[in-house]
Design an enzyme around this catalytic site. Structure first.
Site: not given
Ligand code: ATP
Ligand code: MG
Length: 464
Positions: A206, A236, A281, A389-390
């Site tokens: 996300n 997830d 989560r 797992i990951r």
């Molecule tokens: P996971 O589900 O594994 O946590 P994720 O994509 O949600 O994956 P995050 O660590 O939350 O993982 O975010 C990944 C990248 O996206 C990071 O480099 C973060 O800085 C960037 N990011 C997160 N939220 C935003 C946002 N609202 N706007 C711009 N960049 C973002």
């Molecule tokens: Mg996330």
């Protein structure tokens, strides 16, 4: 109706011609390769048409909801239309288009993987590279360690080709590395302009998709002819509107190994209790599916369904009942469950996600304390298989999913779509506008048939 119009407006995916009126299209040669092996005999009997060539029409749609509810009562919680008259909802079908908006020789494509690890990342990277090469793209690079790779001068971009990615899917992890946090959106777009990247494939959850959409908006603002295409990575399975996301199937399969170990430990000990913490989560899909699949879980706890540990109807007194009647018990808990019991840590990771307390350890400690307190022998063992797992490689079904998603990501970019993500919806592959799928996490509905199937299988009561 107004509802239908709102829906259509929301699901109209951004096209590069909306951003750049002068964007020109070129005929695609992608499907010609598929046409060559067809035997003439066969071709004569079936007259050639659009579909025959394998191209997807821009107006092709996939039905979002396949059930036709005959009344508001049978729709129940799923009735999203206020009037509850049935509205057909369609989303864009993925696949190669006859007209493409980038000349392959002018493309510089980049791939980036962000967030945590998930089985299948390498499979998606591999397939994106292979498909780009089939289109005739020569310049393909990997951005190392997530968005950070756009700003950290010490991290050089990694040239990618079929040769480099040929066997990467045989191991888990990400060939490119992952990270959290990193540069701002405008820094990322500056870096993309500097590197002359005009196709960006973003693999992440996300947070990463929120970033990808912001990058798309920034490119639009700067009137850059750039396609930003996401591939949702969430172990997830918490992305809205998608049948499933890659890595989930593998995770459920691997989770069962941990559950089986916990079961054997619990079963072989006198008054043994096994506790397994699984990922999830904000949604309990992995815990629910792994419990259903294993058939060895007595208590499944997920974030969506509140529960008490203590008290006559709590988890602990049910555990005592299980030890008395069955001799052993196995608990499966999703990481986001029961967060109210834990002291708030108030810490955030580099991406701004709240760091959760460890509910698995908490339940383990409370269980030990409880049985010691009542002088009832219990042998408690705790397993947290998260990182094992990951880091797994994708299983066969995820391998296929990753392959098709990777191909469709490239088709989407060439078709001139930007700010989109690929997914599977009612067994068909589709493109979604990013904001539609990350507005909130998809969760297990406590009233859903699936959760009730899980309860029927574990035999657990309500813990409130
Ligand atoms: P996971 O589900 O594994 O946590 P994720 O994509 O949600 O994956 P995050 O660590 O939350 O993982 O975010 C990944 C990248 O996206 C990071 O480099 C973060 O800085 C960037 N990011 C997160 N939220 C935003 C946002 N609202 N706007 C711009 N960049 C973002
Ligand atoms: Mg996330």
């Amino acid at each position: 109706s107004k509802y239908q119009q709102d829906f259509e407006a929301r699901f109209n995916i951004p096209h590069i011609t909306d951003v750049l009126p002068d964007a020109i299209s070129y005929p695609s040669t992608f499907c010609l390769k598929m046409r060559t092996p067809i035997i003439p005999d066969f071709a004569e009997r079936y007259p050639s048409d659009e579909e025959w060539h394998g191209y997807v029409n821009n107006n092709d749609r996939v039905l979002l909801k396949v059930i036709h509810y005959s009344s508001p009562t049978s729709a129940g919680a799923e009735c999203i239309d206020p009037g509850c008259t049935w509205v057909e909802q369609w989303v864009h079908r993925a696949g190669p288009r006859e007209k493409i908006y980038f000349k392959p020789e002018e493309v510089k494509a980049a791939i980036v993987t962000c967030g945590g690890l998930c089985p299948g990342l390498n499979d998606v990277i591999r397939q994106i590279v292979i498909t780009l090469e089939i289109y005739g793209v020569k310049k393909i690079v990997g951005i190392p360690f997530g968005y950070r790779g756009f700003s950290d001068e010490s991290l050089a971009e990694m040239p990618l080709s079929r040769k480099v990615v040929q066997n990467v899917h045989l191991s888990g992890g990400s060939l490119l590395g992952v990270s959290r946090g990193g540069p701002s959106v405008s820094e990322i777009v500056d870096s993309m302009e500097e590197r002359e990247i005009n196709m960006l494939f973003v693999l992440g959850g996300n947070g990463t998709h929120a970033g990808a959409n912001a990058i798309h908006e920034e490119c639009k603002k700067r009137r850059l002819k750039v396609a930003i295409v996401g591939v949702p990575k969430t172990i997830d399975n918490d992305i809205l509107l998608m049948d499933k996301t890659f890595g989930f199937d593998t995770a459920v399969e691997e989770a069962q190994r941990a559950i089986n170990s916990a079961y054997i430990e619990a079963h072989s000990a006198y008054h043994g209790i096994g506790i397994v913490k699984l990922m999830g989560r904000s949604s309990g899909f992995i815990a629910m599916q792994a419990s259903l699949a294993s058939g060895q879980i007595d208590i499944c706890l997920i974030p969506e369904v509140p529960f008490n540990l203590h008290g006559p109807h709590g988890v602990l007194s049910h555990l005592k009942y299980l030890l008395e009647t069955k001799g052993s018990a196995v608990v499966c808990v999703a990481e986001g469950a029961g967060q109210d019991f834990l002291e708030k840590i108030n810490a955030k990771d580099a991406s701004g996600n709240i760091i959760l307390g460890d509910i698995g350890v908490h339940i383990q400690q409370e269980t030990k304390k409880y049985f010691k307190g009542i002088g009832f022998p219990a042998d408690v063992k705790y397993i947290d298989p998260t990182y094992m797992i990951r880091a797994c490689r994708a299983n066969a079904s995820d391998g296929i999913l990753c392959t098709v998603l990777g191909q469709n990501a490239v088709h989407g970019a060439f078709a001139g779509y930007s700010g989109i993500t690929v997914g599977i919806c009612n067994t068909h592959y589709v493109y979604f506008p990013i904001p539609e799928v990350i507005a909130q996490p998809k969760v297990v509905e406590p009233d859903s048939r699936m959760w009730h199937r899980c309860l029927t299988s574990t035999g657990q009561p309500d813990f409130v």
